[in-house]
Scaffold this active site. Structure first.
Site, mmCIF file in Angstrom:
data_model
loop_
_atom_site.group_PDB
_atom_site.id
_atom_site.type_symbol
_atom_site.label_atom_id
_atom_site.label_comp_id
_atom_site.label_asym_id
_atom_site.label_seq_id
_atom_site.Cartn_x
_atom_site.Cartn_y
_atom_site.Cartn_z
ATOM 1 N N GLY A 129 5.015 -4.741 -4.146
ATOM 2 C CA GLY A 129 6.002 -3.925 -3.456
ATOM 3 C C GLY A 129 6.460 -4.563 -2.177
ATOM 4 N N GLU A 130 7.367 -3.861 -1.533
ATOM 5 C CA GLU A 130 7.864 -4.312 -0.246
ATOM 6 C C GLU A 130 8.003 -3.090 0.630
ATOM 7 O OE1 GLU A 130 10.640 -7.695 1.645
ATOM 8 O OE2 GLU A 130 10.677 -7.308 -0.497
ATOM 9 N N THR A 132 8.389 -1.004 4.464
ATOM 10 C CA THR A 132 9.464 -0.965 5.443
ATOM 11 C C THR A 132 9.488 -2.227 6.285
ATOM 12 O OG1 THR A 132 9.219 1.435 5.530
ATOM 13 C CG2 THR A 132 10.451 0.412 7.306
ATOM 14 N N GLY A 134 7.251 -5.149 5.668
ATOM 15 C CA GLY A 134 6.546 -6.295 5.128
ATOM 16 C C GLY A 134 6.280 -6.179 3.643
ATOM 17 N N LYS A 135 5.986 -7.328 3.018
ATOM 18 C CA LYS A 135 5.676 -7.352 1.594
ATOM 19 C C LYS A 135 4.261 -6.840 1.353
ATOM 20 C CE LYS A 135 8.820 -11.114 0.406
ATOM 21 N NZ LYS A 135 8.978 -12.473 -0.147
ATOM 22 N N VAL A 136 4.050 -6.305 0.139
ATOM 23 C CA VAL A 136 2.747 -5.760 -0.238
ATOM 24 C C VAL A 136 2.248 -6.511 -1.473
ATOM 25 C CG1 VAL A 136 1.444 -3.690 -0.868
ATOM 26 C CG2 VAL A 136 3.428 -3.504 0.655
ATOM 27 N N LYS A 151 -0.814 -5.770 3.003
ATOM 28 C CA LYS A 151 0.549 -5.634 3.517
ATOM 29 C C LYS A 151 0.749 -6.680 4.610
ATOM 30 C CE LYS A 151 3.811 -2.322 5.476
ATOM 31 N NZ LYS A 151 4.024 -0.907 5.811
ATOM 32 N N ASP A 244 9.839 8.922 5.517
ATOM 33 C CA ASP A 244 10.305 8.079 4.411
ATOM 34 C C ASP A 244 9.617 8.473 3.111
ATOM 35 O OD1 ASP A 244 11.961 6.212 3.278
ATOM 36 O OD2 ASP A 244 10.726 4.480 3.788
#
Length: 446
Positions: A129-130, A132, A134-136, A151, A244
């Site tokens: 995932g990405e 808010t 940074g990439k995960v 993260k 969010d």
């Protein structure tokens, strides 16, 4: 009125500046007014930064294991960094991460034995995932074989220090302990990057709603809705607005447990005194109408609108209000629940952007007739209360948990433990990739 036709979910959802920050988000941690050094080890500083090909996340096919120390050499006394503008020395990013690490409960960490002083502690498996900011990644502890979520905090553009937005997310998560909130294990610093280490969740809601292997029962859907509301009730009790709530930020494991994640836009709020915040938050399809009308003074009720959107999405398997921009978003809302009036929403005409975006024509409320084939009467009642136009009339998370939908109407909630039978893991990122593959096949005729 004919049923509303929902378009296909686009490959990239419109965030519409949902990552916008509040006024103080531009502050950065400095040392005596000067930018701190890069986050490299002494050996790396002698040799220079690692080559681009060896930095985590630069190669989606062959990502090298991260070099993480199992223990840090020294810890600084915890204190909150202050802006150097006030004449006080602030912490460097490394010191900050070490300071923040102290506050995380050691009992929850997936640590390797303390005899391991420096080895490849986490090996990245894949990107899942990405967030808010940074990439995960999914990663495996090379000693315990426990999977975690890493993260990576974006530091490329942060030449002036550790981003305050990331620091806020870390401090928020340290204050939260609940079965429906994702757990932050620790902070790690490696090769110029700062990583947050989370418990790993197998799926997110967007992903599991897109799969066809497992069908959720009515009791399963009620359980997911209840768990989401329990997490929100806890957040709001602790004085936190998430800002969010959407499918990709609602995480689910194979035991059917749901946890809220990605607190990059979350804020503490004043329960007795309403504060002024930015209205450029919450992904567009889940953004409440008061923010679309320009409100900047708000509280946890903005999360409850998003929760109402998620509740409907659980049953229909797709986002309900799919607008292309703010004006179109309001129009989509009008076509389903009607246009706001002074009777339905006291003070709507006083909102900052009302004259600019007010509806041209009066549209009646078609909500119940549109959704009665999916939702029971008690479920319709609760969804209507979550999606009330007037924020003051919108049901709270605690009130929602006491609704007849949960208390009186059968069936009782049941965890969707059948998710353990799914092949693969289902996240929004994979869903987007599969959709893009199908689109390419259609375009090439292959």
């Amino acid at each position: 009125m004919s049923p509303v036709e929902w378009p296909e979910v686009p490959s990239k959802r419109t965030r519409d500046e949902a990552v916008a920050s509040d006024r103080d988000d531009q502050l950065r941690v400095e040392v005596n007014g000067r930018a701190p050094p890069p986050l490299w080890s002494p050996a790396q500083r002698r040799l220079g930064p690692p080559p681009e090909s060896q930095r985590p996340g630069t190669n989606n096919h062959q990502i090298p294991p991260l070099q993480f120390p199992a223990r840090h050499d020294s810890l600084v006394p915890p204190h909150s960094p202050r802006s150097a503008k006030n004449g006080d020395a602030a912490l460097t990013p490394v010191q900050l991460a070490r300071t923040l690490e102290q506050d995380v409960n050691p009992a929850t960490r997936p640590f390797s034995p303390s005899t391991t002083t420096r080895k490849e502690l986490y090996a990245i498996v894949s990107q899942v995932g990405e967030g808010t900011f940074g990439k995960v990644y999914k990663a495996r502890n090379t000693v315990t074989n426990v999977h975690v979520a890493l993260k990576r905090i974006r530091m490329e553009a942060e030449r002036d220090g550790f981003p305050v937005t990331a620091m806020r997310e870390i401090k928020l998560l340290q204050s939260l302990r609940h079965q429906n909130i994702v757990r932050l294990y620790e902070m790690m610093v490696s090769n110029g990057s700062v990583h947050m280490v989370f418990e790993y969740m197998d799926h997110d809601l967007t992903g599991v709603l897109s799969q066809t292997q497992f069908s959720f029962s009515e009791a399963n859907l009620k359980s997911l809705c209840s768990q989401m509301l329990a997490g929100l009730a806890y957040l709001h009790h602790k004085g936190v607005i998430h800002r969010d709530i959407k499918g990709s930020n609602i995480l689910i494991n194979n035991r059917g447990e749901l946890k809220l994640g990605d607190f990059g836009l979350a804020r503490f709020y004043h329960k007795r005194r309403r504060a002024d915040y930015t209205n450029r938050v919450i992904t567009l399809w889940y953004r409440p109408p008061e923010l679309l009308f320009g409100a900047t003074v708000y509280g946890p009720e903005v999360d409850m609108w998003s929760a109402g959107c998620i509740m409907l999405e659980l049953y229909t398997k797709k986002p309900i209000f799919q607008g292309n921009d703010e004006i179109h978003q309001l129009d989509v809302i009008y076509r389903i629940i009607g246009t706001p009036t002074a009777e339905r929403w006291a003070g709507v005409t006083e909102l900052p952007w009302y004259e600019l975006v007010k509806p041209k024509d009066a549209i009646p409320d078609h909500f119940r007739e549109l959704f009665q084939k999916w939702l029971s009467p008690a479920a319709l009642d609760l969804a209507e209360q979550l999606l009330a136009y007037d924020p003051a009339r919108r049901v709270t998370a605690l009130q929602a948990l006491e609704a007849p939908y949960f208390k009186d109407e059968p069936p009782s909630p049941e965890l969707p433990v059948g998710l353990s039978t799914l092949e693969g893991e289902w996240h929004e990122l994979e869903t987007k990739r599969e959709r893009a593959k199908k689109r390419r096949k259609l375009e090439t005729g292959m």
